[in-house]
Enzyme design. Structure first.
Site, PDB file in Angstrom:
ATOM      1  N   LYS A 267       0.849  -1.200   0.000  1.00 43.72           N
ATOM      2  CA  LYS A 267       0.000   0.000   0.000  1.00 43.72           C
ATOM      3  C   LYS A 267       0.885   1.252   0.000  1.00 43.72           C
ATOM      4  CE  LYS A 267      -3.386   2.431   2.949  1.00 43.72           C
ATOM      5  NZ  LYS A 267      -4.277   2.355   4.126  1.00 43.72           N
ATOM      6  N   ASP A 272      -2.723   9.872   4.066  1.00 47.22           N
ATOM      7  CA  ASP A 272      -4.125   9.479   4.185  1.00 47.22           C
ATOM      8  C   ASP A 272      -4.841  10.397   5.168  1.00 47.22           C
ATOM      9  OD1 ASP A 272      -6.561   8.250   4.336  1.00 47.22           O
ATOM     10  OD2 ASP A 272      -5.853   6.518   5.509  1.00 47.22           O
ATOM     11  N   LYS A 279     -10.380  12.154   8.764  1.00 49.80           N
ATOM     12  CA  LYS A 279      -9.934  11.617  10.049  1.00 49.80           C
ATOM     13  C   LYS A 279      -9.939  12.717  11.105  1.00 49.80           C
ATOM     14  CE  LYS A 279      -6.716   8.069   8.387  1.00 49.80           C
ATOM     15  NZ  LYS A 279      -7.419   6.937   9.023  1.00 49.80           N
ATOM     16  N   ASP A 290       1.472   6.020   5.758  1.00 46.06           N
ATOM     17  CA  ASP A 290       0.502   5.071   5.224  1.00 46.06           C
ATOM     18  C   ASP A 290       1.005   4.422   3.923  1.00 46.06           C
ATOM     19  OD1 ASP A 290      -1.874   3.747   5.715  1.00 46.06           O
ATOM     20  OD2 ASP A 290      -3.123   5.198   4.644  1.00 46.06           O
ATOM     21  N   ASP A 349     -12.362   6.796   3.871  1.00 43.03           N
ATOM     22  CA  ASP A 349     -11.156   6.512   4.648  1.00 43.03           C
ATOM     23  C   ASP A 349     -10.745   5.038   4.539  1.00 43.03           C
ATOM     24  OD1 ASP A 349      -9.013   7.021   6.263  1.00 43.03           O
ATOM     25  OD2 ASP A 349     -10.166   7.098   8.137  1.00 43.03           O
ATOM     26  N   GLU A 351      -9.604   3.563   2.058  1.00 35.80           N
ATOM     27  CA  GLU A 351      -9.055   3.748   0.717  1.00 35.80           C
ATOM     28  C   GLU A 351      -7.972   2.718   0.381  1.00 35.80           C
ATOM     29  OE1 GLU A 351      -7.879   5.223   3.329  1.00 35.80           O
ATOM     30  OE2 GLU A 351      -5.788   4.681   3.003  1.00 35.80           O
ATOM     31  N   ARG A 353      -7.850  -0.517   0.790  1.00 37.94           N
ATOM     32  CA  ARG A 353      -8.356  -1.698   0.090  1.00 37.94           C
ATOM     33  C   ARG A 353      -8.768  -1.364  -1.341  1.00 37.94           C
ATOM     34  NH1 ARG A 353     -12.713  -2.550   4.749  1.00 37.94           N
ATOM     35  NH2 ARG A 353     -11.142  -1.296   5.801  1.00 37.94           N
TER      36      ARG A 353
HETATM   37  N1  BES Z   1      -4.453   3.998   6.968  1.00 41.88           N
HETATM   38  C1  BES Z   1      -5.610   3.735   7.731  1.00 41.88           C
HETATM   39  C2  BES Z   1      -5.398   2.693   8.821  1.00 41.88           C
HETATM   40  C3  BES Z   1      -4.420   3.050   9.906  1.00 41.88           C
HETATM   41  C4  BES Z   1      -4.861   3.669  11.057  1.00 41.88           C
HETATM   42  C5  BES Z   1      -3.090   2.716   9.791  1.00 41.88           C
HETATM   43  C6  BES Z   1      -3.955   3.960  12.070  1.00 41.88           C
HETATM   44  C7  BES Z   1      -2.193   3.013  10.793  1.00 41.88           C
HETATM   45  C8  BES Z   1      -2.628   3.622  11.923  1.00 41.88           C
HETATM   46  C9  BES Z   1      -6.705   3.212   6.804  1.00 41.88           C
HETATM   47  O1  BES Z   1      -6.736   3.768   5.543  1.00 41.88           O
HETATM   48  C10 BES Z   1      -7.996   3.547   7.447  1.00 41.88           C
HETATM   49  O2  BES Z   1      -8.289   4.704   7.575  1.00 41.88           O
HETATM   50  N2  BES Z   1      -8.769   2.541   7.844  1.00 41.88           N
HETATM   51  C11 BES Z   1     -10.032   2.750   8.462  1.00 41.88           C
HETATM   52  C12 BES Z   1     -10.993   1.771   7.878  1.00 41.88           C
HETATM   53  C13 BES Z   1     -12.423   2.034   8.260  1.00 41.88           C
HETATM   54  C14 BES Z   1     -12.878   3.348   7.701  1.00 41.88           C
HETATM   55  C15 BES Z   1     -13.278   0.909   7.731  1.00 41.88           C
HETATM   56  C16 BES Z   1      -9.860   2.550   9.946  1.00 41.88           C
HETATM   57  O3  BES Z   1      -9.103   1.655  10.357  1.00 41.88           O
HETATM   58  O4  BES Z   1     -10.453   3.300  10.702  1.00 41.88           O
HETATM   59 ZN    ZN Z   2      -4.948   4.434   4.837  1.00 42.47          ZN
HETATM   60 MN    MN Z   3      -7.806   5.576   5.483  1.00 42.22          MN
END
Ligand code: BES
Ligand code: ZN
Ligand code: MN
Length: 499
Positions: A267, A272, A279, A290, A349, A351, A353
């Site tokens: 990734k 992000d 966020k 990220d 968010d 994104e 996947r």
């Molecule tokens: N990059 C984030 C996940 C992340 C969070 C990595 C904290 C490292 C530290 C990812 O893109 C994300 O935002 N995931 C969301 C998914 C949700 C919206 C289904 C998450 O984990 O909140």
């Molecule tokens: Zn992310």
């Molecule tokens: Mn995200």
């Protein structure tokens, strides 16, 4: 860092500090430490007697030699209990040693080959662990300071062995350890680099440099080419930013006689923000990291090439930013990935996947196998496993076993989580083939199940590195900030697969 390999008696070696060791729970020093203890009038045995030093894993005690031997200092390194001892004990304690010696104003050090006696390591493995641990422990990201820091760095380390017949093996091990450490530090540098510097374009430039340095084939697709490939999911994420997205493909062919090609997919979200599903501000700056999965696969293929492994590997990094704006993806939008599947974006968010769905589809189309993807994918995985374990998910148990074993050998903790068919319904959309979030519960699992839909039928493994991609403090080989997590597991896996 410069390494030298020599034969000789460490107690007579002239440098700022020599490094000897102790296992936890022993009454007296053993191996090469005995002579140093004797030369110091029993100072090391004294530490054990008074309980000042226990030999716990990673424990370091520095003694002043006051002219009793040529070296100014002796660092005693704790190897932990004999029954728990492994190569990783050496990496971690050497990392602690090197930071401690730097604080003691040392420029040069010499060390014995830890663990080659009672510990049962080969001279080569010990040398590899010493080189790797020393370099990783001394890692600093200094690029953006305008003032030179006055802190010391140990930059000369001599590995001393009594046995001249080991020298070639020790040199080989040191070389391997250096390649592994340098590649991991490349990943750390990329992740520590702020988002305004580490753009997708800059990531592609680094990939080009790696390709030149290592003789790899490289393809960098821009937005137009992605459109031709119908990568609607990646393009959907990339439509909200003015930074041009890049789809980076690096290929190493170390086994031209074979048609097999392993796919490493990472990734590459260079920042992000969450997009329209913005966020919260706390910790948002961590999201410059990220792209840790992408950094790890670029770093790993560099090492695979430098080690000249007999294996074919392609590293794929979909790279973009995820920003809100007038053109950005909106919750409710529907995208079409390059394998033809439609995705309802319920949360912008989620994104990672999305961009990985196109990267996995690309790897499947090319026939790569096995596929291994690394991603800072879900906060849920961080919550589930903490910051010292990455989650792994796989459709193939033999592959999962190999990767977890490679992680253990490399010193990276992995824990397998389930991929239950029963949870697939959480990803069901009312208006498209699948939706990009299955909700809060089991969030790491539903994210993995989403990826599985794009990974095809061949062996595939997903590693969620959202927990361990950053370290909160210096500990063993980890230094506060980016860890380069995943790089060393992938390198070890490639070494094992190439045999
Ligand atoms: N990059 C984030 C996940 C992340 C969070 C990595 C904290 C490292 C530290 C990812 O893109 C994300 O935002 N995931 C969301 C998914 C949700 C919206 C289904 C998450 O984990 O909140
Ligand atoms: Zn992310
Ligand atoms: Mn995200």
């Amino acid at each position: 860092m410069k390494f030298e390999v020599k034969t000789g008696d460490i107690s007579k070696f002239k440098c700022d500090a020599i490094v000897v060791n102790l296992f936890q729970g022993v009454a007296k020093p053993g191996g090469a430490t005995v002579a140093v203890d004797a030369a110091l009038g029993g100072a090391i045995s004294g530490l054990i007697k008074t309980g000042e030093f226990k030999g716990k894993p990673g424990e370091v005690h520095v003694l002043h030699t006051l002219g009793k031997i040529p070296a100014r200092l002796v660092a005693v390194a704790g190897l932990g209990k004999k029954e728990d001892f492994k190569a990783d004990s050496v990496r971690n304690v050497m990392a602690e040693v090197i930071r401690s010696l730097a604080r003691h104003n040392c420029d040069s050090a010499a060390t014995i080959l830890h663990g080659t006696g009672a510990g049962g390591l080969s001279a080569e493995t010990s040398a590899e662990a010493i080189a790797e641990g020393t370099m990783l422990g001394g890692y600093k990201f200094k690029k953006h300071f305008t003032k030179k820091d006055n802190g010391h760095d140990v930059d000369n380390v001599t590995l001393l062995d009594k046995d001249a017949s080991n020298l070639r093996a020790v040199k080989r091990g040191t070389g391997t350890g250096r390649i592994i450490a340098e590649s991991t530090m490349l990943a750390r540098d990329m992740v520590n680099e702020p988002g305004n510097h580490m753009t997708p374009t800059h990531m592609a430039d680094i990939a080009k440099k790696v390709a030149e340095e290592c003789g790899l084939d490289i393809l960098v697709m821009d937005r137009k080419q992605m459109e031709k490939e119908a990568m609607g999911a990646l393009l959907g994420v990339a439509q909200g930013t003015s930074q041009p997205p890049k789809f980076i493909v690096l290929t190493y062919k170390g086994n031209p006689a074979s048609k097999d090609m392993v796919g490493f997919i990472g990734k590459g979200l260079t920042f992000d923000s969450g997009g329209i599903s913005l966020k919260p501000q706390e910790f948002m700056s961590d999201m410059k990291g990220d792209m840790s999965g992408g950094a790890a696969v670029i770093a790993a293929i560099r090492a695979v090439a430098k080690l000249g492994l007999k294996i074919n590997v392609t590293a794929i990094v979909p790279a973009t930013e995820n920003l809100p704006g007038g053109r950005a993806l909106k919750p409710g939008d529907v995208l079409k990935a390059s394998n033809g599947k439609t995705i309802e974006v319920v949360n912008t968010d989620a994104e990672g996947r999305l961009i990985l769905s196109d990267a996995l589809s690309y790897a499947v189309k090319k026939g790569f196998s096995p596929l291994i993807d690394l991603a800072t994918l879900t906060g849920a995985c961080h919550v589930a496993l903490g910051d010292q374990y990455a989650g792994v998910f796989s459709n193939n148990q033999a592959l999962a076993d190999k990767v977890v074993k490679a992680g253990t050998e490399a010193g990276e903790n992995l824990w397998q989580l389930p991929l239950p068919d029963e949870y697939k319904e959480m990803n069901k959309s009312d208006i498209a083939d699948i939706k990009n979030s299955g909700g809060r519960y089991g969030g790491a699992i539903t994210a993995a199940l989403f990826l599985q839909e794009f990974a095809g039928v061949k062996p595939w493994l997903h590693m969620d590195i959202a927990g361990p991609f950053m370290a909160e403090k210096d500990k063993g080989v980890l230094v506060k900030g980016a860890t380069g997590f995943g790089t060393r597991t992938l390198i070890r896996l490639a070494i094992n697969l190439s045999k």
